[in-house]
Design an enzyme around this catalytic site. Structure first.
Site, PDB file in Angstrom:
ATOM      1  N   HIS A 189       0.769  -1.183  -0.098  1.00 44.17           N
ATOM      2  CA  HIS A 189      -0.175  -0.271   0.195  1.00 44.17           C
ATOM      3  C   HIS A 189       0.819   1.310  -0.085  1.00 44.17           C
ATOM      4  CE1 HIS A 189      -4.318  -1.166   1.605  1.00 44.17           C
ATOM      5  NE2 HIS A 189      -4.403  -0.193   0.552  1.00 44.17           N
ATOM      6  N   CYS A 488      -7.508   4.188 -18.204  1.00 42.06           N
ATOM      7  CA  CYS A 488      -6.998   4.327 -16.875  1.00 42.06           C
ATOM      8  C   CYS A 488      -5.664   3.412 -16.304  1.00 42.06           C
ATOM      9  CB  CYS A 488      -8.108   3.929 -15.835  1.00 42.06           C
ATOM     10  SG  CYS A 488      -8.707   2.212 -15.728  1.00 42.06           S
TER      11      CYS A 488
END
Ligand code: PEP
Ligand code: MG
Length: 579
Positions: A189, A488
């Site tokens: 993360h 994207c």
């Protein structure tokens, strides 16, 4: 002194140099403290824990003042933990057993975190990370050399740590120019947040990194995953130059944030930001992003022990959705699987939408939370790894169920990601069933070129003519069904691809926060008609290199008009405008 080159893994690209700042004081010693000194050591440990709580409270207050109440609430759970009598008692026992204060804090926090993590609740699993993070803070404050360990404000610093959580990265100040981790993984993360913020980051550099002398220069090459201690003058100068360029690009993006992303012949392209955290969203909006084009919801749950519940979704999404107002919020439902497999899904072969459709309760919980939180936004729901129109229709039925359970929530647009050759083949039917399409170039390029995205399969450039052909077919399907085409994946912010994507008819590009300004500038430097001709020519080439030249050439031609700098693989192609 000779350079010490540490080879790790690339986590966020870019080259930078700064003075080492040790994020967490290391536990220097576990040598037993003599008994008569232990009461004093208990005081030191307790004071550090309460100072860590005070630091977190100050951070929460700053977040509140900045209108980031949801994040403040999360940070405040750390404040409560610092006051937890059970944790305090554990720390005291560890010291009274003979451990020095930092080692006692480390041991007690690790024990509490492990106990929480084994409860098997995804919300509590996140709390386990919070306890570890609190422990690291307290250790720094308990370490005798903590005072004066930070370079003075205004000095470029490289954050050196064993591991970091995403919140640690999101709260970094402007002086931090790069991150070097002894442990950590490239898909963690923290790496995602660093990439979004444009902070170079190398991970897995090994324990030698933690011997970096405080305040001494460290070079980080996040593109190749290298950290260099005691770097030579040439290396330092190269890194400083790269840093100056990035800074100039960032400043330009802020200055240009209100300029429209319109080509020189008047064609508008929406530039959105890929954001999973509030820090990425803020950085993207500051550079002119018109909303979120991809929110990877699964990133908040990679350590989850079970399918998240509605409340878990709310806690994870609220910081981003509550800050968007009426702007576009494209929330992708879980794309678990492959490199994004949480422990509870270990061994699963399915991925993306197929996996989620096999767990309808999990999909329903996510949809209900999203519809409710997204009431104020221009909400779009995006489906990962779609393969067929039937799958889109199955989600439409799930959305109808969720709408019935969330009174008053407006119906969202439903988009399908095109990321596999099968999806390209079915693109016309998928487009007819969906409200918009979004090309996931990261997966699509690897699938079309037959390389392994997750097994070190090497680069898979989206401007390769075969990938371009797949994307052009998708664009025709979108145009035929009169639905919007978004792109994207990473290619939406690569200089070789952006002109070609505009040329094949992309209406929207969604990119990492650090690239929003550059991509908006490139669009202003293009002509749509030239981009279409370049795309047609690129489709006729046989190599990615030839196609890249066609794409980049347009940015080079347009640079004087836009005053943009064009960079490819770290190589500067143009710095404009010319004097
Ligand atoms: C993609 O594949 O391009 C994409 C945007 O999805 P992810 O990178 O999350 O797989
Ligand atoms: Mg993908």
């Amino acid at each position: 002194m000779a350079e010490r080159i540490l080879q790790g893994l690339p986590a966020a690209p870019g080259l930078a140099v700064g003075r080492a700042r040790l994020a967490h004081a290391r536990v220097e010693s576990r040598a037993r403290v003599p008994e008569p000194r232990r009461p004093l050591e208990v005081q030191r440990a307790r004071a550090a824990l309460s100072a860590a709580g005070a630091e977190l409270e100050a951070l929460a207050t700053r977040l509140d003042a900045g209108g980031r109440g949801d994040e403040a609430e999360i940070v405040r759970t750390g404040v409560l933990m610092a006051e937890d009598p059970g944790l305090i008692a554990d720390v005291e026992h560890a010291v009274l057993d003979g451990l020095p204060a930092p080692a006692a804090l480390e041991a007690a926090c690790a024990r509490h975190a492990d106990a929480i993590a084994t409860l098997g609740d995804p919300t509590l699993a996140a709390r386990a990370d919070d306890v570890r993070s609190l422990g690291r803070r307290a250790i720094r404050l308990a370490a005798p050399h903590a005072a004066g360990d930070e370079p003075p404000p205004g000095v470029d610093t490289v954050l050196v740590a064993d591991e970091l959580g995403p919140a640690d990265v999101a709260e970094l100040g402007p002086d931090v120019v790069a991150i070097a981790l002894a442990a950590g993984g490239p898909t963690a993360h923290a790496a995602v947040v660093a990439r979004g913020l444009g902070l170079p980051m190398a991970v897995g550099l090994g324990p030698e990194l933690l011997t970096a002398p405080a305040h001494e220069p460290v070079v980080v090459d996040g593109g190749s995953g290298v950290g260099v201690l005691t770097p030579g003058a040439t290396r330092v100068e190269a890194a400083a130059a790269a840093q100056r360029e990035r800074r100039a690009e960032h400043e330009q993006a802020l200055l240009d944030r209100d300029l429209p992303a319109v080509t020189r012949d008047g064609h508008r392209v929406r530039v959105l930001v890929n954001a999973a955290t509030r820090a990425e969203l803020d950085a993207g909006l500051a550079a002119g992003a018109e909303g979120v084009g991809l929110m990877r919801t699964e990133l908040a749950f990679l350590a989850a022990a079970q399918w998240p519940r509605e409340a878990d979704h709310r806690a994870a999404m609220a910081p981003v959705l509550s800050a968007l107002g009426g702007r576009t919020a494209t929330v992708r439902v879980f794309d678990f699987g492959a490199d994004k497999t949480p422990p509870f899904l270990a061994g699963t072969a399915e991925r993306g939408l197929e996996l989620l459709l096999a767990h309808p309760d999990a999909l329903d919980a996510q949809l209900r939370a999203t519809l409710d939180l997204g009431r104020e936004c221009d909400l779009r729901i995006l489906l990962p790894m779609v393969e067929s129109a039937e799958q889109v229709r199955a989600v439409q039925a799930a959305v109808a169920r969720a709408l019935a359970a969330v009174p008053g929530a407006p119906a969202p647009a439903l988009g399908a990601m095109i990321e596999t050759p099968a999806a390209v083949a079915a693109a016309a039917q998928i487009a007819a069933a969906a409200d918009f399409l979004s090309i996931g170039t990261n997966d699509l390029a690897h699938a079309v070129l037959g390389s392994d995205r997750f097994g070190g399969g090497g680069a898979a450039p989206a401007h390769h003519p075969r990938v371009l052909a797949a994307m052009a077919a998708t664009a025709r399907a979108a145009a035929g069904a009169r639905v919007i085409l978004e792109v994207c994946g990473e290619a939406a912010s690569e200089p070789a691809s952006v002109p070609l994507l505009v040329g094949i008819g992309a209406d929207e590009l969604s990119v990492g926060a650090a690239r929003v300004g550059a991509v908006r500038g490139w669009i202003r430097s293009l002509r749509r008609d030239e981009a279409s001709r370049a795309a047609a020519a690129a489709l006729d080439t046989v190599s990615e290199a030839d196609a890249a030249v066609l794409g980049e050439a347009l940015l080079l031609e347009g640079r004087d008009a836009a005053g943009e700098r064009v960079e490819r693989n770290g190589r500067i192609l143009a710095v404009g405008p010319e004097a």
